[in-house]
Design a protein around this motif. Structure first.
Motif, PDB file in Angstrom:
ATOM      1  N   MET A   1       0.718  -1.318   0.271  1.00 32.28           N
ATOM      2  CA  MET A   1      -0.492   0.233  -0.029  1.00 32.28           C
ATOM      3  C   MET A   1       1.255   1.385   0.136  1.00 32.28           C
ATOM      4  O   MET A   1       0.488   2.841  -0.325  1.00 32.28           O
ATOM      5  CB  MET A   1      -1.179  -0.443   1.531  1.00 32.28           C
ATOM      6  CG  MET A   1      -2.156  -0.962   1.080  1.00 32.28           C
ATOM      7  SD  MET A   1      -2.654  -0.628   2.125  1.00 32.28           S
ATOM      8  CE  MET A   1      -3.811   0.577   2.630  1.00 32.28           C
TER       9      MET A   1
ATOM     10  N   HIS B   1       1.776   5.874  -1.892  1.00 29.60           N
ATOM     11  CA  HIS B   1       1.527   6.852  -1.439  1.00 29.60           C
ATOM     12  C   HIS B   1       2.510   7.947  -2.628  1.00 29.60           C
ATOM     13  O   HIS B   1       1.524   9.113  -2.347  1.00 29.60           O
ATOM     14  CB  HIS B   1       2.394   6.277  -0.285  1.00 29.60           C
ATOM     15  CG  HIS B   1       1.912   8.530   0.181  1.00 29.60           C
ATOM     16  ND1 HIS B   1       1.338   8.702   0.969  1.00 29.60           N
ATOM     17  CD2 HIS B   1       3.408   9.288   0.509  1.00 29.60           C
ATOM     18  CE1 HIS B   1       1.431   9.736   1.335  1.00 29.60           C
ATOM     19  NE2 HIS B   1       2.862   9.991   1.405  1.00 29.60           N
ATOM     20  N   CYS B   2       2.822   8.210  -3.096  1.00 25.46           N
ATOM     21  CA  CYS B   2       3.563   8.264  -3.931  1.00 25.46           C
ATOM     22  C   CYS B   2       2.612   8.982  -5.358  1.00 25.46           C
ATOM     23  O   CYS B   2       3.062  10.029  -5.867  1.00 25.46           O
ATOM     24  CB  CYS B   2       4.920   8.602  -4.520  1.00 25.46           C
ATOM     25  SG  CYS B   2       4.857   7.018  -5.997  1.00 25.46           S
TER      26      CYS B   2
ATOM     27  N   LEU C   1      -0.890   9.833  -4.532  1.00 28.93           N
ATOM     28  CA  LEU C   1      -2.028  10.213  -4.254  1.00 28.93           C
ATOM     29  C   LEU C   1      -2.309  11.651  -4.199  1.00 28.93           C
ATOM     30  O   LEU C   1      -1.063  12.467  -4.321  1.00 28.93           O
ATOM     31  CB  LEU C   1      -1.743  10.018  -2.035  1.00 28.93           C
ATOM     32  CG  LEU C   1      -3.017   9.852  -1.148  1.00 28.93           C
ATOM     33  CD1 LEU C   1      -3.738   8.665  -1.680  1.00 28.93           C
ATOM     34  CD2 LEU C   1      -2.295  10.374  -0.037  1.00 28.93           C
TER      35      LEU C   1
ATOM     36  N   SER D   1      -4.382  13.217  -2.676  1.00 31.50           N
ATOM     37  CA  SER D   1      -5.529  13.724  -1.353  1.00 31.50           C
ATOM     38  C   SER D   1      -3.689  14.489  -0.782  1.00 31.50           C
ATOM     39  O   SER D   1      -2.815  14.295  -0.321  1.00 31.50           O
ATOM     40  CB  SER D   1      -5.686  13.007  -0.217  1.00 31.50           C
ATOM     41  OG  SER D   1      -6.385  12.160  -0.458  1.00 31.50           O
ATOM     42  N   THR D   2      -4.208  15.542   0.242  1.00 32.63           N
ATOM     43  CA  THR D   2      -3.368  16.509   0.702  1.00 32.63           C
ATOM     44  C   THR D   2      -3.520  15.957   2.029  1.00 32.63           C
ATOM     45  O   THR D   2      -3.800  15.116   2.059  1.00 32.63           O
ATOM     46  CB  THR D   2      -4.509  17.480   0.695  1.00 32.63           C
ATOM     47  OG1 THR D   2      -5.155  17.661   1.507  1.00 32.63           O
ATOM     48  CG2 THR D   2      -4.695  18.501  -0.553  1.00 32.63           C
ATOM     49  N   PHE D   3      -2.059  16.844   2.871  1.00 33.70           N
ATOM     50  CA  PHE D   3      -2.091  15.920   4.037  1.00 33.70           C
ATOM     51  C   PHE D   3      -2.608  16.272   5.008  1.00 33.70           C
ATOM     52  O   PHE D   3      -3.073  15.452   5.722  1.00 33.70           O
ATOM     53  CB  PHE D   3      -0.641  16.817   4.270  1.00 33.70           C
ATOM     54  CG  PHE D   3       0.539  17.423   5.887  1.00 33.70           C
ATOM     55  CD1 PHE D   3       0.836  15.635   6.368  1.00 33.70           C
ATOM     56  CD2 PHE D   3       0.155  18.133   6.687  1.00 33.70           C
ATOM     57  CE1 PHE D   3       0.998  14.937   7.348  1.00 33.70           C
ATOM     58  CE2 PHE D   3       0.601  17.529   7.801  1.00 33.70           C
ATOM     59  CZ  PHE D   3       1.234  16.098   7.846  1.00 33.70           C
ATOM     60  N   LEU D   4      -3.180  17.279   5.035  1.00 32.15           N
ATOM     61  CA  LEU D   4      -4.743  17.324   6.110  1.00 32.15           C
ATOM     62  C   LEU D   4      -5.275  16.433   5.725  1.00 32.15           C
ATOM     63  O   LEU D   4      -6.609  16.504   5.992  1.00 32.15           O
ATOM     64  CB  LEU D   4      -5.174  19.427   5.593  1.00 32.15           C
ATOM     65  CG  LEU D   4      -4.385  19.827   6.417  1.00 32.15           C
ATOM     66  CD1 LEU D   4      -5.318  21.492   6.776  1.00 32.15           C
ATOM     67  CD2 LEU D   4      -4.162  19.594   7.638  1.00 32.15           C
TER      68      LEU D   4
ATOM     69  N   ALA E   1      -5.989  14.139   3.892  1.00 31.98           N
ATOM     70  CA  ALA E   1      -5.027  12.495   4.662  1.00 31.98           C
ATOM     71  C   ALA E   1      -5.882  12.125   5.652  1.00 31.98           C
ATOM     72  O   ALA E   1      -6.717  11.077   6.568  1.00 31.98           O
ATOM     73  CB  ALA E   1      -4.352  12.116   3.939  1.00 31.98           C
ATOM     74  N   ALA E   2      -5.094  13.253   6.703  1.00 32.40           N
ATOM     75  CA  ALA E   2      -5.148  13.431   8.234  1.00 32.40           C
ATOM     76  C   ALA E   2      -6.880  13.366   8.224  1.00 32.40           C
ATOM     77  O   ALA E   2      -7.527  12.923   9.407  1.00 32.40           O
ATOM     78  CB  ALA E   2      -4.552  14.189   8.800  1.00 32.40           C
TER      79      ALA E   2
ATOM     80  N   ARG F   1      -9.513  12.223   6.920  1.00 30.03           N
ATOM     81  CA  ARG F   1     -10.834  11.459   5.973  1.00 30.03           C
ATOM     82  C   ARG F   1     -10.860  11.997   5.736  1.00 30.03           C
ATOM     83  O   ARG F   1     -12.303  11.280   5.678  1.00 30.03           O
ATOM     84  CB  ARG F   1     -10.271  10.323   6.899  1.00 30.03           C
ATOM     85  CG  ARG F   1      -9.526   9.451   7.818  1.00 30.03           C
ATOM     86  CD  ARG F   1     -10.133   8.526   8.835  1.00 30.03           C
ATOM     87  NE  ARG F   1     -10.446   6.998   7.832  1.00 30.03           N
ATOM     88  CZ  ARG F   1      -9.932   6.273   7.438  1.00 30.03           C
ATOM     89  NH1 ARG F   1      -8.647   6.249   7.430  1.00 30.03           N
ATOM     90  NH2 ARG F   1     -10.370   5.818   6.612  1.00 30.03           N
TER      91      ARG F   1
ATOM     92  N   TYR G   1      -9.362  11.579   0.023  1.00 26.84           N
ATOM     93  CA  TYR G   1      -8.821  10.149   1.264  1.00 26.84           C
ATOM     94  C   TYR G   1      -9.344   9.016   1.666  1.00 26.84           C
ATOM     95  O   TYR G   1      -9.018   8.130   0.715  1.00 26.84           O
ATOM     96  CB  TYR G   1      -8.104  10.792   2.147  1.00 26.84           C
ATOM     97  CG  TYR G   1      -7.501   9.715   2.356  1.00 26.84           C
ATOM     98  CD1 TYR G   1      -6.165   9.522   2.161  1.00 26.84           C
ATOM     99  CD2 TYR G   1      -7.367   9.311   3.947  1.00 26.84           C
ATOM    100  CE1 TYR G   1      -5.050   8.077   2.665  1.00 26.84           C
ATOM    101  CE2 TYR G   1      -7.107   7.852   4.563  1.00 26.84           C
ATOM    102  CZ  TYR G   1      -5.391   7.759   3.937  1.00 26.84           C
ATOM    103  OH  TYR G   1      -4.898   7.145   4.101  1.00 26.84           O
TER     104      TYR G   1
ATOM    105  N   GLU H   1      -7.860   5.385  -0.420  1.00 29.60           N
ATOM    106  CA  GLU H   1      -7.183   4.298   0.593  1.00 29.60           C
ATOM    107  C   GLU H   1      -7.896   2.907  -0.103  1.00 29.60           C
ATOM    108  O   GLU H   1      -7.398   2.206   0.245  1.00 29.60           O
ATOM    109  CB  GLU H   1      -7.707   4.516   2.247  1.00 29.60           C
ATOM    110  CG  GLU H   1      -6.991   4.016   2.720  1.00 29.60           C
ATOM    111  CD  GLU H   1      -7.396   4.033   4.750  1.00 29.60           C
ATOM    112  OE1 GLU H   1      -8.660   4.474   4.704  1.00 29.60           O
ATOM    113  OE2 GLU H   1      -6.602   4.852   5.028  1.00 29.60           O
TER     114      GLU H   1
ATOM    115  N   MET I   1      -6.042   1.979  -2.855  1.00 34.06           N
ATOM    116  CA  MET I   1      -4.853   1.391  -2.369  1.00 34.06           C
ATOM    117  C   MET I   1      -4.937   0.302  -2.099  1.00 34.06           C
ATOM    118  O   MET I   1      -4.521  -0.466  -2.201  1.00 34.06           O
ATOM    119  CB  MET I   1      -4.316   2.644  -1.617  1.00 34.06           C
ATOM    120  CG  MET I   1      -3.245   3.513  -1.945  1.00 34.06           C
ATOM    121  SD  MET I   1      -3.465   4.387  -0.184  1.00 34.06           S
ATOM    122  CE  MET I   1      -1.723   4.065   0.377  1.00 34.06           C
ATOM    123  N   TYR I   2      -5.756  -0.380  -1.291  1.00 37.62           N
ATOM    124  CA  TYR I   2      -5.996  -0.919  -0.840  1.00 37.62           C
ATOM    125  C   TYR I   2      -6.071  -2.386  -1.602  1.00 37.62           C
ATOM    126  O   TYR I   2      -6.116  -3.019  -1.730  1.00 37.62           O
ATOM    127  CB  TYR I   2      -7.264  -1.296   0.630  1.00 37.62           C
ATOM    128  CG  TYR I   2      -7.401  -3.151   1.810  1.00 37.62           C
ATOM    129  CD1 TYR I   2      -6.337  -3.168   2.421  1.00 37.62           C
ATOM    130  CD2 TYR I   2      -8.534  -4.008   0.734  1.00 37.62           C
ATOM    131  CE1 TYR I   2      -6.610  -4.830   2.593  1.00 37.62           C
ATOM    132  CE2 TYR I   2      -8.571  -5.083   1.599  1.00 37.62           C
ATOM    133  CZ  TYR I   2      -7.421  -5.090   2.632  1.00 37.62           C
ATOM    134  OH  TYR I   2      -7.397  -6.636   3.215  1.00 37.62           O
TER     135      TYR I   2
END
Lengths: 353, 253
Positions: free
Chosen positions: B100, B104-105, B107, B109-112, B114-115, B117, B121, B125, B128-129
């Motif tokens: 997974m 990530h490279c 992705l 979604s931004t940093f915020l 992703a955090a 959700r 994102y 995700e 990705m899975y």
């Protein structure tokens, strides 16, 4: 992916409600001393969890939180003092404009503390992440000292060694625990996201992380800046908790305390950082008894100041000997894990009886 | 436009010339082997291509773009993935997490985002899975997706590393001794796997290997390095007959 999602959500809500009720009862019935300790605990949860993001999760051993807390504390304090108070406090040299006239509410000053500290963290990241390992630790340690020395000498901004006194005591249980809860929630989510996984990848093997397209520098910077943001907010809370700040408050000793917490809790584990922050902050108070004179019937041992620190060092040594990975290692608390444990335990006791 | 071209690639470590004037051109879809005695400079060539070493001189072009001077993560994102001679998995993460992360490279979604959700994102995700599980099926590790990567036996770790490299979406795959430490059965499976993956993902494969039987069966072309210099290149049959290659491996008779 998770069949227990609903159940876990409900339990999380119940847990938060319990925390709220606990705080409410403390707010109503506890004395000032107990409330002070509870505020300290929340503060150290914020600082330890955010420090753990860069040191534990991303694996970049750095020693700068005292610098970040100092920047946050000064930023927040300078913004909540009224222009008149500032004029009174800066007796040697007057405070520079625009700081002399700005005055904002507490909440905005905390946000500003976070943003300003994050900005400093961002700038600091460029030089410090050119090095790794021990060198990173030394460079960041140096930055911590630089910030303290600058605070001591910029009379027109920080009031130098005199510090800032008479800050309003804004930090109550709701501010400290509210922000602590948000910090834990946000950082836990971040660590679980793919950005968090990428940060872990950088910790485990930087070359392998680069080989799958992860920009190691970028992720170190993200972790460092996020960590700085929360450390800065923590600094703002600290300033309005003790109401007096001066450069001597932000020595390496503060960083050292946080380091003990994240190492004892388990580098990389948010749960571990939280538990260690609670136990060590509370324990530090509880252990005050060892510094008082002890009467053993026929002899009297005089109180030895600093005895607590000796005990703390002993505990740390024991942790290093018997639990090298700290309390939690890199594991985290999850509801699923808890229920698995309970099921296993009831299963075992049922078999035995 | 050439798919992948290396010209006059040279790497000097102080006075030691590890690789000297290395040239190679790969056509899309080829499987090419790089062989040579120990210390010939094969892994150094890989490290230069993948951005781990900055070449002393020479150029590397991939689909018309110059690769030298780029960082390893940029090279991966431009479509060149690699595996390592000494397997480098994230041993403390699970098998599926290892794959997974490779998404990530890419992705969006931004940093915020992703955090917090945010919906984008969450969708990513899930992708990705599912994507990671797809690659695990490809290398026959889907049943072990929840295991810790470090607990897998050696041969499986090799396959997992290949799955992880594939998940970055490469067009050129660099394999550094993929068959090292495998028994003959595992080696045969690996050979079939590489052929299958090339078809399915339209890969070009460039590999280093010491197992001669494996190399001769798998590769369409082979280049031989000795003391940093190319001493031969050609089809497996040509290489087997080549005097200089035999000399390099067995010494002068």
């Amino acid at each position: 992916m998770d069949e227990h999602h609903r159940r876990n959500q409900i339990f999380s809500i119940i847990a938060v409600a319990c925390l709220f009720l606990f705080l409410l009862s403390m707010h109503l019935y506890a004395d000032d001393y107990q409330i002070r300790i509870l505020n300290n605990i929340a503060l150290f949860i914020i600082l330890a969890v955010s420090y753990n993001l860069i040191n534990g999760v991303t694996g970049q051993f750095s020693l700068e939180p005292n610098a970040f807390v100092a920047i946050g504390a000064y930023t927040s304090a300078l913004l909540t003092l009224t222009p008149a108070e500032k004029q009174m406090a800066f007796i040697i040299e007057p405070i520079i404009w625009p700081l002399s006239v700005i005055h904002v509410p507490f909440f905005l000053s905390l946000i500003a503390a976070g943003v300003v500290t994050a900005f400093f963290g961002f700038l600091m990241g460029f030089p410090v992440f050119r090095v790794r390992g021990d060198y990173l630790a030394i460079v960041t340690l140096g930055f911590g000292e630089v910030v303290r020395v600058v605070a001591n000498n910029t009379q027109t901004i920080t009031n130098g060694p005199l510090g800032l006194k008479g800050l309003a005591n804004y930090t109550n249980l709701w501010w400290s625990w509210g922000i602590a809860a948000f910090t834990v929630f946000y950082i836990a989510r971040l660590v679980r996201s793919s950005y968090g996984m990428a940060m872990k990848a950088v910790k485990y093997d930087e070359a392998a992380a680069e080989s799958i397209g992860i920009n190691a520098f970028k992720h170190k910077m993200l972790a460092f800046t996020t960590s700085a943001f929360f450390e800065g907010i923590g600094g703002g809370l600290l300033a309005h908790l003790i109401t007096t700040i001066s450069p001597t408050l932000f020595t390496f000793f503060l960083t050292f305390n946080l380091l003990i917490m994240i190492v004892a809790g388990g580098l990389g584990s948010i749960t571990g950082s939280v538990i260690a922050a609670v136990v060590i902050t509370w324990g530090g108070e509880a252990l005050r008894v060892v510094e008082e004179p002890i009467r053993l019937g026929f002899i009297e041992i005089p109180g030895i100041p600093g005895m607590r620190m000796v005990l703390f060092s002993l505990i740390l040594v024991l942790v290093m000997i018997f639990a090298r990975q700290g309390l939690m290692g890199t594991r985290e608390f999850t509801w699923n894990g808890l229920f698995r444990k309970i099921r296993a335990w009831t299963h075992r006791t049922a078999k035995e009886s | 436009m050439e798919f992948f071209t290396v010209r006059n690639l040279t790497m000097k470590f102080g006075g030691l010339v590890a690789v000297n004037d290395f040239d190679i051109t790969l056509k899309k879809g080829e499987i090419v082997g790089l062989i040579g005695p120990n210390g010939a400079g094969k892994t150094t060539v890989f490290n230069m291509i993948a951005g781990y070493y900055a070449p002393t001189s020479g150029t590397i072009h991939f689909q018309g773009k110059l690769l030298n001077g780029k960082k390893a993560n940029e090279i991966t994102r431009s479509g060149v993935a690699r595996t390592f001679q000494n397997i480098r998995l994230f041993t403390e993460l699970t098998v599926v997490e290892n794959v997974m992360i490779a998404y990530h490279c890419r992705l969006r979604s931004t940093f915020l985002g992703a955090a917090l959700r945010l919906p984008l994102y969450r969708r990513e995700e899930k992708q990705m899975y599912e994507g990671a599980m797809e690659f695990l099926r490809e290398v026959e590790l889907e049943d072990l997706s929840r295991e810790q990567a470090g607990s897998l036996p050696y041969g499986m770790q090799r396959r997992l590393e290949i799955a992880r490299a594939l998940a970055t979406g490469p067009q050129l795959l660099l394999l550094d001794e993929p068959a090292a430490g495998m028994n003959p059965n595992e080696t045969q499976d690996l050979l079939q796997l590489i052929l299958r993956l090339r078809e399915k993902y339209r890969l070009t494969v460039f590999l280093i290997e010491h197992d001669m039987k494996f190399v001769m069966q798998l590769c369409e072309r082979i280049q031989v390095l000795d003391y940093g210099t190319t001493i031969a290149s050609g089809t497996p049959e040509e290489i087997q007959q080549n005097e200089r290659v035999i000399e390099a491996y067995l010494g002068e008779g």
